[in-house]
Design a protein around this motif. Structure first.
Motif, short mmCIF file in Angstrom:
data_model
loop_
_atom_site.label_atom_id
_atom_site.label_comp_id
_atom_site.label_asym_id
_atom_site.label_seq_id
_atom_site.Cartn_x
_atom_site.Cartn_y
_atom_site.Cartn_z
N TYR A 53 -1.90 10.89 9.92
CA TYR A 53 -2.37 12.51 8.96
C TYR A 53 -1.30 12.50 7.73
N ASP A 54 -0.23 12.04 7.89
CA ASP A 54 0.63 12.31 6.90
C ASP A 54 0.94 11.12 5.68
N GLU A 55 0.04 10.12 6.07
CA GLU A 55 0.05 8.63 4.97
C GLU A 55 -1.32 8.58 4.28
N CYS A 56 -1.15 7.63 3.44
CA CYS A 56 -2.53 7.16 2.90
C CYS A 56 -2.43 5.72 2.80
N MET A 57 -3.70 5.20 2.74
CA MET A 57 -3.82 3.76 2.87
C MET A 57 -3.94 3.08 1.36
N CYS A 58 -3.06 1.98 1.21
CA CYS A 58 -3.09 1.42 -0.27
C CYS A 58 -4.42 0.41 0.09
N SER A 59 -4.66 -0.24 -1.25
CA SER A 59 -5.89 -0.85 -1.43
C SER A 59 -5.65 -2.22 -0.53
N ASN A 60 -4.34 -2.46 -0.09
CA ASN A 60 -3.84 -3.71 0.81
C ASN A 60 -3.76 -3.47 2.09
N GLY A 61 -4.17 -2.18 2.53
CA GLY A 61 -4.01 -1.90 3.76
C GLY A 61 -2.71 -1.29 4.16
N ARG A 62 -1.71 -1.04 3.41
CA ARG A 62 -0.37 -0.52 3.90
C ARG A 62 -0.34 0.91 3.70
N CYS A 63 0.16 1.49 4.87
CA CYS A 63 0.15 2.96 5.04
C CYS A 63 1.55 3.38 4.49
N ILE A 64 1.43 4.27 3.18
CA ILE A 64 2.73 4.92 2.71
C ILE A 64 2.40 6.43 2.94
N SER A 65 3.61 7.19 2.68
CA SER A 65 3.93 8.68 2.87
C SER A 65 2.63 9.14 1.79
N THR A 66 2.16 10.23 2.11
CA THR A 66 1.14 10.89 1.00
C THR A 66 2.24 11.72 0.11
N ALA A 67 3.19 11.75 0.27
CA ALA A 67 4.33 12.37 -0.73
C ALA A 67 4.35 11.50 -1.97
N LEU A 68 4.03 9.93 -1.89
CA LEU A 68 4.58 9.39 -2.86
C LEU A 68 3.29 9.15 -3.57
N GLN A 69 2.21 9.55 -3.26
CA GLN A 69 0.94 9.25 -4.14
C GLN A 69 0.92 10.12 -5.50
N GLY A 70 0.67 9.38 -6.36
CA GLY A 70 0.62 9.82 -8.07
C GLY A 70 1.95 10.38 -8.51
N ASP A 71 3.23 9.65 -7.86
CA ASP A 71 4.46 10.08 -8.33
C ASP A 71 4.89 9.35 -9.69
N GLY A 72 4.05 8.67 -10.20
CA GLY A 72 4.33 7.85 -11.26
C GLY A 72 5.08 6.48 -10.83
N VAL A 73 5.05 6.06 -9.65
CA VAL A 73 5.53 4.84 -9.06
C VAL A 73 4.48 4.29 -8.22
N ASN A 74 4.25 2.87 -8.34
CA ASN A 74 3.33 2.23 -7.63
C ASN A 74 3.96 1.79 -6.28
N ASN A 75 3.86 2.45 -5.13
CA ASN A 75 4.64 2.04 -4.00
C ASN A 75 3.79 1.08 -3.00
N CYS A 76 2.60 0.92 -3.49
CA CYS A 76 1.81 -0.15 -2.78
C CYS A 76 2.06 -1.57 -2.77
N GLY A 77 2.80 -1.92 -3.99
CA GLY A 77 3.33 -3.25 -4.03
C GLY A 77 2.65 -3.93 -5.56
N SER A 78 3.42 -4.94 -6.02
CA SER A 78 3.00 -5.31 -7.25
C SER A 78 1.69 -5.94 -7.42
N THR A 79 1.08 -6.48 -6.44
CA THR A 79 -0.30 -7.22 -6.49
C THR A 79 -1.33 -6.06 -6.09
N ALA A 80 -1.07 -5.10 -5.65
CA ALA A 80 -2.05 -3.82 -5.30
C ALA A 80 -2.21 -3.14 -6.16
N VAL A 81 -3.52 -2.38 -6.16
CA VAL A 81 -3.77 -1.21 -7.01
C VAL A 81 -3.14 -0.15 -6.90
#
Length: 303
Positions: free
Chosen positions: A224-252
């Motif tokens: 519930y406290d994560e969101c899914m990147c386009s490559n399927g990785r789950c990262i903290s929702t706190a990271l979304q839209g913070d100006g850094v792409n935490n999903c990976g260099s080849t991910a959206v």
């Protein structure tokens, strides 16, 4: 004569020499097609100076508006790393390796790893090994953020050695890094070991961006406290839209795409970048012979 003539399906970037440019579109009486150009307004700072407080500097030295950072579009240019990874996120903690030889440092959701906490150059004749630990069940993504380590074909001078797991001896590393770029590194478990070694000559610097993530099991979702990147990785929702792409260099970018809890993971989980809704679209068929003022960035197309 035009500076550039464009047709076909791909072209290299075009950079103007001043603050005006002219685009002429001409078609014959046969085949139809389409085009869409991404423009970004930028400048180069004078030698020895920096970008303004409202700008961030790309790795190629261009200053762009900070409002463009992390919006899912790379406004730095095709040959530069994405602007998602150009400007520091001031909320991220920097973990310094200097003075922590043999120590285990705990990772947060995301942050930076450097030689010192203030990102100073490393010294000569160093040999430091530090262990970085994420919560059990998580994995660690490392992305090269800003690096200038003495270049050598086999990294025989200065280097970063990255090991998967807690490695106490100089066993075979999974990755050795030197020079000015390197692909992402992804651990198989919640601990990585980084060894930095320098010789007695050239100094340099490095800064790595780390993100703690996990893959949900097949057919399940992120918590519930994560969101899914386009490559399927789950990262903290706190990271979304913070100006850094935490999903990976080849991910959206997670600014553009990060599915809320409940999105089901499959190996085919992938999407295309979403164009930011606040980008201006300029239609050439409406502005024949006109002068059009440009915003920070946007699109130029026929209609």
């Amino acid at each position: 004569e035009p500076e550039r003539t464009v047709c076909g399906s791909s072209q290299p970037d075009f950079v103007s020499t001043g603050n005006f440019m002219t685009i002429r579109f001409k078609s014959d009486n046969s085949v139809q097609g389409n085009f869409r150009l991404l423009y970004t307004v930028f400048h180069y700072p004078s030698y020895g100076s920096s970008c303004s407080a409202a700008e961030c500097m790309c790795t190629n030295g261009r200053c762009i508006s900070t409002s463009l950072q992390g919006d899912g579009v790379n406004n730095c240019g095709s040959t530069s790393p994405s602007d998602d990874r150009v400007c520091d996120n001031q909320d991220y903690t920097v973990l310094g390796m200097q003075g922590n030889n043999g120590q285990t440092l705990t990772l947060q959701d995301a942050g930076y790893i450097s030689w010192t906490r203030d990102n100073s150059d490393y010294e000569n004749a160093q040999d430091v090994r530090v262990y970085f630990r994420a919560p059990i069940g998580k994995r660690i993504l490392l992305m090269v953020y800003n690096i200038d380590i003495e270049t050598h074909q086999n990294c025989g001078y200065d280097k970063l050695e990255i090991y998967d797991g807690e490695v106490f001896s100089s066993s075979q590393y999974q990755r050795v890094v030197c020079g000015t770029s390197a692909p992402d590194f992804m651990s198989d478990n919640n601990v990585i070991t980084i060894r930095f070694k320098s010789d007695s000559s050239t100094v340099g610097h490095f800064k790595l961006l780390y993100t703690v993530f996990s893959y949900p099991s097949y057919g399940s979702s992120c918590s519930y406290d994560e969101c899914m990147c386009s490559n399927g990785r789950c990262i903290s929702t706190a990271l979304q839209g913070d100006g850094v792409n935490n999903c990976g260099s080849t991910a959206v970018s997670d600014e553009s795409v990060c599915y809320e809890s409940g999105h089901i993971y499959t190996p085919q989980t992938t999407v295309s970048p979403l164009y930011p809704g606040d980008y201006t679209e300029i239609y050439l068929n409406q502005h024949c012979g006109d002068r059009v003022n440009l915003g920070s960035s946007g699109y130029i197309q026929w209609d």
